[in-house]
Scaffold this active site. Structure first.
Site, PDB file in Angstrom:
ATOM      1  CB  CYS A 286      36.039   0.856  29.967  1.00 58.07           C
ATOM      2  SG  CYS A 286      35.923   0.268  31.644  1.00 58.07           S
TER       3      CYS A 286
ATOM      4  CG  HIS B 299      36.914   4.848  30.211  1.00 61.09           C
ATOM      5  ND1 HIS B 299      35.685   5.029  30.809  1.00 61.09           N
ATOM      6  CD2 HIS B 299      37.529   3.848  30.886  1.00 61.09           C
ATOM      7  CE1 HIS B 299      35.579   4.156  31.807  1.00 61.09           C
ATOM      8  NE2 HIS B 299      36.679   3.439  31.878  1.00 61.09           N
TER       9      HIS B 299
ATOM     10  CG  ASN C 276      35.450   3.560  35.591  1.00 60.77           C
ATOM     11  OD1 ASN C 276      34.604   3.567  34.712  1.00 60.77           O
ATOM     12  ND2 ASN C 276      36.558   2.830  35.517  1.00 60.77           N
TER      13      ASN C 276
END
Ligand code: UT7
Length: 349
Positions: A114, A276, A306
């Site tokens: 991430c 993020h 995501n």
């Protein structure tokens, strides 16, 4: 010393929209649970055979290069962040270089999940500031849909992730007004196993913290992957979501404040924070903690889920396209994820 300026951004998301309701046919979940816990309403899944992490990156890169007013021959280095590469090796960097018919430039692959894009941007920034390269293509791309456990066993992870790619072109400039002001990178491997995909890998149960470290020597053999590993779902990502959540809500504000303090700025100076896109609840917590207005934070997890290393560059390109980033704006990027790794970047646009 040169300054690195982001002169082009681009993103690509697959056409296929998967709504929360669509997942109910595979697992015991509900639209209500997913929206309430994550904010996600839908995500995109790449075509199973016609699209890869690299092909999506190609589309995003073409847009970013065009937006920068360059052509592929002008790019002198690639930094590619992904956790879902086309091949175990070589990395996607060379596949992107080949697909874009670039000259024999360097291509670096970043494996920071991430935080991948923030790490990649930081690396590119250092190369530009040192004068080594002039036009660097920084990419984050993920094809998660190919590697998720769509049974109820994997529901806490599989409902979150989506596919897509984003890219940015960093160019050397002698501007004193614009560019990447600073980047801040961190890691703590103590919790490496709580958000991880253990196989294929060479660990052979060496790291006993691995939740599934239950294979005997004969079974492990010399293989990256055995039938038994597949039977035990060890070829899928594992996440202790609550532990990740609890650390994320501490590290996000911390690393954003680190960037602001380093530049003698404060949260009210931020024009746009692009966190993020891990979970809308995390982003909302960070917004509240830093006392940011709604218009100071960009979220698109509702539509894309995501997308790990791709989430920040997709959001950056989308926000720019929507006119939410203008010259002179202070843009803050921040990420936290598997590793744990986390980081931030402060950019004067
Ligand atoms: O981007 C990389 C970094 N990742 C993150 O930042 C993710 C951080 N963590 C999270 O976002 C959240 O922990 C999740 C969204 C992953 C999970 O939410 P949670 O509120 O922490 O749920 P949980 O895992 O504690 O599970 C709560 C309950 C469990 O049921 P019981 O044991 O209470 O009966 C789960 O089995 O919710 C159940 N559950 C689900 N139910 C319906 C877990 N996933 C699902 C699901 N649908 N998809």
């Amino acid at each position: 010393m040169f300054q690195s300026v982001i002169t082009g951004v681009g993103y690509y998301v697959p056409e296929h929209v998967v709504k929360n309701e669509d997942l109910i046919q595979y697992m015991d979940t509900s639209d209500e649970w997913i929206r309430e816990r994550t904010g996600i309403e839908e995500r995109r899944y790449a075509h199973r055979t016609q699209e890869t992490t690299t092909t999506m990156a190609v589309e995003a890169s073409k847009k970013a290069i065009e937006h920068a007013g360059l052509t592929t021959v002008d790019i002198d280095f690639i930094v590619f962040a992904t956790l879902s590469p086309d091949y175990y090796f070589p990395g996607c960097g060379v596949l992107l270089q080949r697909a874009l018919k670039m000259k024999e430039i360097g291509a670096l692959d970043v494996r920071n999940q991430c935080s991948g894009f923030v790490y990649a941007l930081s690396v590119a920034d250092q190369f530009i500031k040192s004068g080594m390269y002039k036009n660097i293509l920084v990419v984050g791309s993920e094809k998660h849909s190919f590697g998720l456990d769509f049974s109820t066993r994997g529901r806490n992870i599989s409902v979150i992730f989506g596919d897509g790619a984003g890219a940015a072109v960093l160019q050397a400039s002698d501007s004193t007004e614009r560019g990447v002001l600073s980047t801040h990178l961190h890691s703590n491997g103590d919790e490496a196993e709580i958000l991880a995909m253990y196989n294929p890998g060479t660990h052979a149960n060496y790291w006993k913290d691995t939740p599934f470290a239950n294979f005997d020597e004969a079974e492990i053999g010399q293989m990256f992957m055995s039938h038994s590993m597949i039977d035990h779902a060890q070829n899928f990502p594992y996440m202790d979501g609550q532990s990740v959540f609890k650390t994320a809500v501490v590290k996000f504000p911390e690393v954003i404040m680190e960037a602001l303090n380093h530049n003698h700025l404060q949260p009210s100076d931020i024009n746009l924070l692009i966190p993020h896109q891990a979970n809308l609840r995390i982003a909302q917590f960070v917004q509240k903690k830093l006392k940011l207005r709604d218009d100071q934070v960009y979220n698109n997890i509702q539509r894309y889920g995501n997308t790990t290393a791709a989430s920040i560059p997709i959001a950056l390109a989308e926000a720019w396209e929507q006119g939410k980033i203008k010259e002179g704006d202070l843009v803050c990027l921040a990420a936290f994820g598997s590793g744990f790794t986390w980081g931030s970047a402060l950019i004067r646009w």
